[in-house]
Design a protein around this motif. Structure first.
Motif: not given
Length: 209
Positions: A11-35
Motif C-alpha cells: 500500500d505504501s509503495d502504491h501511494d508513493l508511486n501515485a505521489h511521484i506520478a503526480a509530481r512528474v506530471r506537474a513539473l512537466r506541465t509547469a515547464r511546458g514539455l510534452t511527453l
C-alpha cells in the motif's frame, strides 16, 4: 486493514508511486514539455514516462534520476508535494493594476500569473503630458517587445530612434537599448505591450515544446 507487513508495504509503495506520478506530471506541465520532449531530454522512452505518470510502474532510482535530469530538478524534488497546475485564464477582475507614482501611468498585467509561457501581455493607460524612460541597455539575451497603440498617440524612443505612433500602430523592437515613452498630446493614451522573455536556463534550445 492489511493482513501483514507485506500488504502494508504494498500500500505504501502504491501511494508513493501515485505521489511521484503526480509530481512528474506537474513539473512537466509547469515547464511546458510534452511527453515526447521530456523523452528526448531524459533518454527515457515516451511509453515509460506515460506509465510513470499513470502510476502503473515502480520506477527504479536510476530511472527516476534520468527523469529528474530531464526536468531540470534534483531527484529529491520528485518526492516533494505536487504543485497545483497554474490557471491558464486571468480573469479581468483578477488582473493586478499598478499606478506609477511618478508618471501616473497605470499598468495592468493581463497574462495569467505563473503560467509557463515566455509571452507576457501588459496594458498601459498613459496620462497626457507624461514621460517615462527605461535604461534597458545591456540586458542578457534578446528580449523582444511589441507595442500596439489601442487609443491615442504616443512617442517611443529606442536608442537614438524616435517613433511617433497613432491609434492602431504597432512597433516591434528588441530591448537592447535604452527606451522612453512619452504622451505629448492633451488626452490619455492606451497601449498594449507584448513581451517575449528570455527562456528558462534549464531549457535546451532544441527542445520540442
Amino acid at each position: 486493514m492489511p493482513d501483514n507487513l507485506s500488504d502494508m508495504s504494498d500500500d505504501s509503495d502504491h501511494d508513493l508511486n501515485a505521489h511521484i506520478a503526480a509530481r512528474v506530471r506537474a513539473l512537466r506541465t509547469a515547464r511546458g514539455l510534452t511527453l515526447e520532449a521530456l523523452a528526448e531530454r531524459s533518454g527515457v522512452s515516451r511509453s515509460m514516462l506515460s506509465t510513470i505518470e499513470r502510476a502503473e510502474s515502480s520506477p527504479t532510482a536510476v530511472l527516476l534520476d534520468r527523469v529528474a535530469a530531464g526536468l531540470g530538478v534534483m531527484l529529491a524534488s520528485l518526492f516533494d508535494r505536487p504543485e497545483p497546475p497554474p490557471d491558464p485564464i486571468a480573469r479581468a477582475a483578477d488582473q493586478p493594476r499598478w499606478r506609477d507614482p511618478q508618471s501616473g501611468y497605470v499598468r495592468r498585467n493581463v497574462s495569467p500569473a505563473g503560467f509557463p509561457s515566455p509571452i507576457r501581455i501588459v496594458e498601459v493607460e498613459f496620462p497626457p503630458g507624461s514621460r517615462i524612460a527605461y535604461p534597458t541597455g545591456g540586458l542578457e539575451g534578446p528580449i523582444h517587445q511589441q507595442v500596439w497603440v489601442l487609443d491615442g498617440t504616443i512617442e517611443i524612443t529606442v536608442g537614438d530612434d524616435v517613433h511617433a505612433l497613432e491609434t492602431g500602430d504597432c512597433l516591434a523592437f528588441v530591448l537592447d537599448r535604452p527606451t522612453a515613452f512619452a504622451n505629448r498630446s492633451d488626452r490619455p493614451a492606451r497601449y498594449a505591450v507584448v513581451i517575449v522573455e528570455r527562456p528558462d536556463p534549464w531549457r535546451r534550445p532544441d527542445a520540442r515544446l
